[in-house]
Design an enzyme around this catalytic site. Structure first.
Site, PDB file in Angstrom:
ATOM      1  CE1 TYR A  31      -4.296   0.527  -0.389  1.00 50.19           C
ATOM      2  CE2 TYR A  31      -4.348  -1.549   0.805  1.00 50.19           C
ATOM      3  CZ  TYR A  31      -4.964  -0.608   0.000  1.00 50.19           C
ATOM      4  OH  TYR A  31      -6.247  -0.808  -0.418  1.00 50.19           O
ATOM      5  CB  THR A  40      -4.018   4.814 -22.269  1.00 52.86           C
ATOM      6  OG1 THR A  40      -3.589   4.929 -23.628  1.00 52.86           O
ATOM      7  CG2 THR A  40      -5.518   5.027 -22.208  1.00 52.86           C
ATOM      8  CE  LYS A  42      -6.363   3.206 -25.514  1.00 53.82           C
ATOM      9  NZ  LYS A  42      -7.483   4.168 -25.635  1.00 53.82           N
TER      10      LYS A  42
HETATM   11  C1  LIG Z   1      -8.570   4.372 -24.834  1.00 52.19           C
HETATM   12  C2  LIG Z   1      -9.002   5.739 -24.505  1.00 52.19           C
HETATM   13  C3  LIG Z   1      -9.268   6.140 -23.185  1.00 52.19           C
HETATM   14  C4  LIG Z   1      -9.464   5.211 -22.011  1.00 52.19           C
HETATM   15  O1  LIG Z   1      -8.625   4.293 -21.703  1.00 52.19           O
HETATM   16  P1  LIG Z   1      -8.919   3.107 -20.660  1.00 52.19           P
HETATM   17  O2  LIG Z   1      -7.553   2.830 -20.175  1.00 52.19           O
HETATM   18  O3  LIG Z   1      -9.562   2.035 -21.427  1.00 52.19           O
HETATM   19  O4  LIG Z   1      -9.786   3.635 -19.578  1.00 52.19           O
HETATM   20  C5  LIG Z   1      -9.537   7.467 -22.943  1.00 52.19           C
HETATM   21  N1  LIG Z   1      -9.563   8.346 -23.936  1.00 52.19           N
HETATM   22  C6  LIG Z   1      -9.358   8.003 -25.208  1.00 52.19           C
HETATM   23  C7  LIG Z   1      -9.425   9.062 -26.270  1.00 52.19           C
HETATM   24  C8  LIG Z   1      -9.089   6.678 -25.539  1.00 52.19           C
HETATM   25  O5  LIG Z   1      -8.927   6.328 -26.819  1.00 52.19           O
END
Ligand SMILES: *Cc1c(COP(=O)(O)O)cnc(C)c1O
Length: 440
Positions: free
Chosen positions: A61, A238, A241
């Site tokens: 934690y 994020t 990606k």
């Molecule tokens: C993928 C995405 C998110 C959110 O991501 P998560 O990790 O799935 O919550 C937020 N904004 C945009 C523009 C995205 O393409």
């Protein structure tokens, strides 16, 4: 499957301790190794990133921030989080970073909490035009507790900027509704975002500009897409990606007063304890993205997306806005066949080992369950080493499978053709994947 002794050892241990779960993980590893990942928001992380997640850091934690924790025993965690923050700041060339959001949607929710009060108005692109559910969808917190107004794309096919953001309309919407926040950054938008133009619209109505670069973060870090700084007041993203890190979120800003509000909104506003094992993996991923090789990777991501788009156009598909500047494209399937839906395409392509998602195109006449399009991206294929020739091969396979699929609609012999075409392509996909293993 993995060419990675630690991953093999992990799976071996799991197989002994918990075969129920291990079986499915092993199958998933096999699926990823033998299929072509075209989902624009996915990628394959490096072994270093993967292993940072599978560590003892998950036991701890560490509520609070480096130097100000609510629990004892955080001395090493402070070092790890500080490295992650420093690398994030260097990578995006900004003054403050919060590396704790568990995901992109959490990062956006925290920023909304920091910058707005419930009931406040913000402006964004609607989901069906390429926006994200966390930018004001009715059933999401952003749309339930705040008041979204949406700005449009150019919808007139004769306009030179057809299917691109209508920046004049952004200004008009801002002046009419005086939002507190102007959101830019999207989930299915293939073109460069003009952040300076967005800032001008925000300034004209006194809004704060938030750039959600979830999709293009890697390209921004590599200098392959213009940076939202110094234009955006706040940047969310994020990390999983194009940035090729662990699943997670990140918030960046240059303004100290905003940084303080954001830190409070993330913890204790939105979240409890940070996922320190994921933060360590973020630090590792940011370190990788600071290497020169990451710039060549992102340059190739864009080249690969362009090659795939060009090949699909040659085969008779329409790519929205006429092409792509980044890592993704929206394929309008209707010119190929008016019977072809995104839902069918997604299913048939998966039979052949190519994974993508159905996606509405702007002004799509079909509902989201079916759609007239698919979204394709190049981040994951580029990670495994695909270059332009492989992307052109992928386009050819896509067309072969979809052509057989269209033939199968309402035809008794067509189903068998689809099955055999998908099986043949599946084999060819498998052997290409063998030549281009996932790094690990
Ligand atoms: C993928 C995405 C998110 C959110 O991501 P998560 O990790 O799935 O919550 C937020 N904004 C945009 C523009 C995205 O393409």
């Amino acid at each position: 499957m993995a060419h990675d002794p630690i991953a093999d050892a992990t799976l071996e241990l799991l197989t002994r301790r918990d075969p129920d779960v291990a079986t499915w993980i092993a199958k998933e590893a096999e699926r990823q190794a033998t299929t072509i990942e075209l989902i624009a928001s996915e990628n394959h992380v490096s072994p270093a990133v993967m292993h940072a997640m599978g560590t003892c850091l998950t036991n701890k934690y560490a509520e609070g921030y480096p130097g100000a924790r609510y629990y004892g025993g955080c001395v090493y965690h402070d070092h790890i989080e500080s490295i992650a923050r420093d690398r994030a700041k260097r990578l995006f060339n900004c003054a403050f970073a919060n590396v704790q959001p568990h995901s992109g949607a959490q990062a956006n929710a925290a920023v909304f909490m920091a910058l707005m009060d419930p009931g406040d108005t913000f402006a964004s692109l609607v989901l069906s035009d390429g926006g994200h559910l966390s930018h004001g969808m009715k059933i999401n917190l952003s749309g339930k507790w705040f008041k979204p107004v949406h700005y449009p794309l150019h919808y007139d096919p004769s306009h030179p900027d057809f299917e691109r953001i209508d920046y004049d309309a952004v200004e008009r919407v801002c002046n009419e509704h005086r939002p507190k926040v102007l959101m830019c950054g999207y989930s299915a938008y293939p073109r460069v975002i003009d952040f300076a133009r967005m800032r001008k619209a925000a300034d004209a109505c006194g809004a704060l500009l938030v750039a959600d670069i979830a999709h293009i973060a890697g390209l921004v870090a590599a200098g392959v897409h213009p940076s939202p700084f110094p234009h955006a007041h706040v940047v969310t993203t994020t990390t999983h990606k194009t940035l090729r890190g662990p699943r997670g979120g990140l918030i960046l800003t240059d303004a100290e007063d905003l940084a303080k509000k954001i830190d409070k909104a993330v913890f204790p506003g939105m979240q409890g304890g940070p996922l320190m094992h994921v933060i360590a993996a973020k630090a590792v991923a940011f370190g990788e993205a600071l290497q020169p090789s990451f710039k060549s990777y992102c340059t190739q991501v864009v080249a690969n997306a362009r090659a795939l788009a060009a090949a699909l156009i040659d085969l008779g598909y329409r790519i929205t806005s006429g092409g792509t500047d980044n890592h993704l494209m929206l394929v309008d399937l209707r010119p190929r066949s008016d019977k072809l839906t995104g839902a069918d395409a997604e299913r048939w392509l998966e039979l052949a080992g190519m994974i993508c998602n159905k996606n509405g195109i702007p002004q799509d006449p079909r509902p989201p369950k079916f759609t007239s399009g698919i979204r394709l991206g190049s981040p994951a294929t580029t990670t495994r080493g695909f270059k332009e020739p492989q992307m052109r091969q992928v386009a050819a396979w896509i067309d072969q499978v979809l052509a057989a699929g269209v033939e199968s609609i309402g035809s008794p012999t067509g189903a068998a053709t689809l099955e055999s075409t998908a099986a043949r392509v599946r084999q060819e996909v498998r052997s290409l994947c063998q030549q281009f293993p996932i790094p690990g």
